[in-house]
Design a protein around this motif. Sequence first.
Motif, PDB file in Angstrom:
ATOM      1  N   TYR A  55       9.383   1.775  -1.209  1.00 16.37           N
ATOM      2  CA  TYR A  55       9.516   2.009   0.228  1.00 16.37           C
ATOM      3  C   TYR A  55      10.948   2.376   0.584  1.00 16.37           C
ATOM      4  N   ARG A  56      11.915   1.693  -0.011  1.00 10.80           N
ATOM      5  CA  ARG A  56      13.329   1.955   0.292  1.00 10.80           C
ATOM      6  C   ARG A  56      13.724   3.379  -0.094  1.00 10.80           C
ATOM      7  N   ARG A  73       0.839  -1.205   0.000  1.00  9.96           N
ATOM      8  CA  ARG A  73       0.000   0.000   0.000  1.00  9.96           C
ATOM      9  C   ARG A  73       0.873   1.253   0.000  1.00  9.96           C
ATOM     10  N   TYR A  74       1.928   1.226  -0.792  1.00 12.20           N
ATOM     11  CA  TYR A  74       2.859   2.353  -0.835  1.00 12.20           C
ATOM     12  C   TYR A  74       2.152   3.666  -1.179  1.00 12.20           C
ATOM     13  N   ILE A  75       1.306   3.653  -2.187  1.00 16.24           N
ATOM     14  CA  ILE A  75       0.632   4.882  -2.623  1.00 16.24           C
ATOM     15  C   ILE A  75      -0.239   5.455  -1.503  1.00 16.24           C
ATOM     16  N   LEU A 128       1.725   9.646   5.403  1.00 13.33           N
ATOM     17  CA  LEU A 128       2.937  10.472   5.407  1.00 13.33           C
ATOM     18  C   LEU A 128       2.617  11.930   5.087  1.00 13.33           C
ATOM     19  N   TYR A 129       1.671  12.138   4.197  1.00  8.91           N
ATOM     20  CA  TYR A 129       1.237  13.500   3.889  1.00  8.91           C
ATOM     21  C   TYR A 129       0.645  14.167   5.140  1.00  8.91           C
ATOM     22  N   TYR A 130      -0.233  13.456   5.841  1.00 11.84           N
ATOM     23  CA  TYR A 130      -0.856  14.000   7.046  1.00 11.84           C
ATOM     24  C   TYR A 130       0.196  14.350   8.099  1.00 11.84           C
ATOM     25  N   LEU A 131       1.123  13.417   8.358  1.00 12.01           N
ATOM     26  CA  LEU A 131       2.151  13.678   9.371  1.00 12.01           C
ATOM     27  C   LEU A 131       3.010  14.873   8.987  1.00 12.01           C
ATOM     28  N   ILE A 153       7.932  -2.724   6.850  1.00 14.82           N
ATOM     29  CA  ILE A 153       7.506  -3.337   5.595  1.00 14.82           C
ATOM     30  C   ILE A 153       7.988  -4.779   5.546  1.00 14.82           C
ATOM     31  N   ARG A 154       7.356  -5.545   4.661  1.00 10.65           N
ATOM     32  CA  ARG A 154       7.768  -6.939   4.460  1.00 10.65           C
ATOM     33  C   ARG A 154       8.750  -7.017   3.301  1.00 10.65           C
ATOM     34  N   LYS A 155       9.726  -7.889   3.454  1.00  9.85           N
ATOM     35  CA  LYS A 155      10.744  -8.050   2.422  1.00  9.85           C
ATOM     36  C   LYS A 155      10.183  -8.592   1.118  1.00  9.85           C
TER      37      LYS A 155
END
Length: 94
Positions: free
Chosen positions: A48-49, A12-14, A21-24, A38-40
Motif C-alpha cells: 500500500y505504501r 485486499r491490496y490486489i 484503482l484500475y477502474y478509476l 489502510i490499517r497499520k
Amino acid sequence: MNYKFIIPSYQRYIKLKSLSLYYLDTQGIPKDKIYIFIRKDDADIHLYRLLELQGYHIIETQVKGIGKTHNAITEYFDEDEWIIELDDDLIDVV
C-alpha cells in the motif's frame, strides 16, 4: 469542485489495485484525488505504501471495523470537502 475519492482497504491490496484503482484510472480520475485508508497492522502495508510513490494519498489508521473506519474517514476531512467513498473491489459505476 473540490472532490476526493476515498477507499478503505484492509488485506485486499490486489483487489484494490486490479479493480478499484484500475477502474478509476480508466475513467481519468487523477491519482492525487484518491485517498486510500489502510490499517497499520495490515500484512500488505508495504505494498500500500508503494502506491504513495505513484501519487495516491495513503492514510494509515489504527481504527478497526468498517463502521468505525467510515466515521474516521468523515472526521479526517473538513466539513466543506466533497468525498466519494468507494469499496476496494469496485468494478463499475452505473
